[in-house]
Design a protein around this motif. Structure first.
Motif, PDB file in Angstrom:
ATOM      1  N   TRP A  41     -39.169 -25.336 -27.450  1.00 24.47           N
ATOM      2  CA  TRP A  41     -38.513 -25.762 -28.432  1.00 24.47           C
ATOM      3  C   TRP A  41     -37.656 -25.666 -29.377  1.00 24.47           C
ATOM      4  O   TRP A  41     -37.175 -24.854 -29.440  1.00 24.47           O
ATOM      5  CB  TRP A  41     -39.971 -25.796 -28.894  1.00 24.47           C
ATOM      6  CG  TRP A  41     -40.769 -26.583 -28.287  1.00 24.47           C
ATOM      7  CD1 TRP A  41     -42.223 -27.788 -28.423  1.00 24.47           C
ATOM      8  CD2 TRP A  41     -41.976 -25.495 -26.902  1.00 24.47           C
ATOM      9  NE1 TRP A  41     -43.073 -27.819 -27.614  1.00 24.47           N
ATOM     10  CE2 TRP A  41     -42.572 -26.531 -26.354  1.00 24.47           C
ATOM     11  CE3 TRP A  41     -41.752 -24.657 -26.499  1.00 24.47           C
ATOM     12  CZ2 TRP A  41     -43.568 -26.183 -25.956  1.00 24.47           C
ATOM     13  CZ3 TRP A  41     -42.754 -24.105 -25.938  1.00 24.47           C
ATOM     14  CH2 TRP A  41     -43.504 -25.150 -25.316  1.00 24.47           C
ATOM     15  N   CYS A  52     -37.491 -24.556 -34.995  1.00 22.83           N
ATOM     16  CA  CYS A  52     -38.976 -25.332 -35.189  1.00 22.83           C
ATOM     17  C   CYS A  52     -39.087 -25.396 -37.098  1.00 22.83           C
ATOM     18  O   CYS A  52     -39.236 -23.996 -37.518  1.00 22.83           O
ATOM     19  CB  CYS A  52     -40.109 -25.239 -33.849  1.00 22.83           C
ATOM     20  SG  CYS A  52     -38.368 -25.892 -32.483  1.00 22.83           S
ATOM     21  N   CYS A  63     -37.380 -28.947 -33.073  1.00 19.62           N
ATOM     22  CA  CYS A  63     -39.041 -30.191 -32.957  1.00 19.62           C
ATOM     23  C   CYS A  63     -39.653 -29.781 -34.631  1.00 19.62           C
ATOM     24  O   CYS A  63     -39.570 -28.845 -35.613  1.00 19.62           O
ATOM     25  CB  CYS A  63     -39.623 -29.547 -32.126  1.00 19.62           C
ATOM     26  SG  CYS A  63     -38.780 -29.545 -30.362  1.00 19.62           S
TER      27      CYS A  63
END
Length: 352
Positions: free
Chosen positions: A200, A229, A203
Motif C-alpha cells: 500500500w 499511508c 493510501c
C-alpha cells in the motif's frame, strides 16, 4: 525490419488517430452520440457512460476505457483475468444502485491474475457492502508459473461502503499493489487486510461508525508493506494491527476517537510513523481516553523515529492521553528508539 515504435504504439494504445478519437469522445461530457455502444479503439474498448461494462467483458474486451459520466451498477462487476479498467479520475463514477456485496469483485473466490483498475470513483452509496473485494483463490491460468495474482489498484476514490472500502482476502491475493487510493466513510475498515504479501502506497481512509473495533486500516495479514499511508477522522482506531511481519514506513494516524495505533500483536516494524491527536473531540473522543500508540504485545517489535503528539486543534486543550503506551520490555530491550512527541495529556511515555 518492423517499425518497433509503431508496434509499441499499437500495443499501448492503438493508432494515434484512434487514441485521439477516444480522447475526444471520452474527455468531453455529452460528446458521445446518443445511443453509442461500446467500440474498439486499437486494443482498448471505449464504453460510454450509461452502457454496460459487463457486456463489453462478455463480448471479449479486456482493456476498457471509461468516459465522462456515471456507470450504474445493478450487480457486482466481476472483471475477467487480465482485465484493465481505467477512467477519467473524478469525472468517471461507478455507482451502486442496489444492495450488493461488492461494487467490484476481483477473483470472486476463484483463480485470476493481473487485473488493473485505475483513475475512477466508486460510489457505494450505502448499498455496496464493499467497494472492491479482492478474493483470489487458485493460480490456474496464471502467466508462466506465477503463484500470485499481481493485481493493481491506483488513483481511486471509494465512498460510503457499508463495511469496507477494499477487502483483501483469499490465499492467492498476493503481490497486489494499491496506490493513491482514498476511502471515505467506511462502515468498518477502509482497508480490511487479511491477505499476505501486498503493498500500500499513499493510501488513506476515514470511517463513519464507532463499534469499538472499526479502523482506517485493519491489518490482520502478514508480511505486508505500508508506505506513506494515513488514517484520519476514524470513529475508532486509525490502524488496528493484529498480524505479524508487517512493515509501516512514514504512516500516520490523525484525529481518531480511540487509539491512533492499536497494536495487538508483535513482530512488526514501525519506522517514522506518527500519531496525531487521538481522543479527538470531533469524532466522539473524550479527553485522555486514548493513546497515540497503544501496544499490547511488543515482542520482537521495532519502533524507530516515531512521534506522538496532540496539536490542540480547534482551540481545544490536549486530548491524547499517552503518546506511547507500551510494555516495559520494549524499553528494556531497546525496541523503542528515537521516539518523540509533545502536548500529550498524561505524558509522552507509559511503561506497563
Amino acid at each position: 525490419m518492423a517499425d518497433l515504435s509503431v508496434n509499441r504504439r499499437r500495443l499501448l494504445g492503438g493508432t494515434a488517430a484512434g487514441m485521439a478519437g477516444m480522447v475526444g469522445l471520452a474527455g468531453v461530457a455529452g460528446a458521445e452520440p446518443a445511443g453509442m455502444q461500446a467500440s474498439p479503439m486499437g486494443p482498448w474498448t471505449y464504453v460510454p457512460p450509461g452502457e454496460s461494462i459487463k457486456a463489453a467483458f462478455d463480448a471479449g474486451a479486456r482493456a476498457i476505457q471509461l468516459g465522462d459520466g456515471d456507470y450504474r451498477l445493478t450487480e457486482t462487476l466481476v472483471p475477467p483475468s487480465g482485465a484493465v479498467v481505467r477512467g477519467l479520475g473524478r469525472r468517471t463514477r461507478l455507482l451502486a444502485t442496489t444492495v450488493m456485496n461488492a461494487a467490484v469483485a476481483i477473483g470472486n473466490g476463484g483463480a485470476i491474475e493481473a487485473v488493473q483498475i485505475s483513475d475512477l470513483m466508486i460510489e457505494c452509496d450505502g448499498k455496496a457492502k464493499t467497494g472492491i473485494d479482492l478474493n483470489v483463490v487458485g493460480t490456474s491460468g496464471n502467466y508462466y508459473w506465477e503463484p500470485d495474482s499481481i493485481c493493481r489498484l491506483d488513483n481511486l476514490r471509494i465512498y460510503q461502503p457499508v463495511l469496507d472500502g477494499i477487502n483483501y482476502r483469499g490465499e492467492d491475493t498476493q503481490s497486489c499493489v494499491s496506490s493513491r487510493v482514498r476511502v471515505r466513510d467506511a462502515g468498518r475498515y477502509g482497508y480490511n487486510v487479511q491477505a499476505p504479501d501486498n503493498w500500500w502506497i499513499a493510501c488513506e481512509a476515514t470511517t463513519s461508525t464507532s463499534t469499538g473495533s472499526t479502523a482506517g486500516f485493519g491489518v490482520f495479514g502478514s508480511n505486508n508493506f505500508f508506505q506513506s499511508c494515513k488514517a484520519w477522522y476514524c470513529r475508532d482506531y486509525g490502524f488496528h494491527v493484529k498480524g505479524v511481519r508487517n512493515k509501516f514506513i512514514g504512516c500516520e494516524s490523525q484525529d481518531t476517537r480511540s487509539h491512533g495505533w492499536y497494536i495487538e500483536w508483535g513482530r512488526n516494524v514501525y519506522t517514522g510513523c506518527t500519531a496525531d491527536s487521538a481522543s479527538f473531540y470531533d469524532v466522539g473522543g473524550t479527553s485522555a481516553g486514548a493513546d497515540g500508540f497503544h501496544v499490547l504485545e511488543g515482542d520482537d517489535t521495532s519502533m524507530v523515529g516515531c512521534q506522538a503528539f496532540d496539536r490542540k486543534a480547534g482551540g481545544h486543550a490536549a486530548q491524547q492521553r499517552y503518546g506511547f503506551n507500551i510494555p516495559a520490555s520494549m524499553i528494556t530491550n531497546g525496541q523503542l528508539v528515537g521516539h518523540s512527541g509533545y502536548d500529550n495529556v498524561t505524558g509522552l511515555l507509559n511503561r506497563r
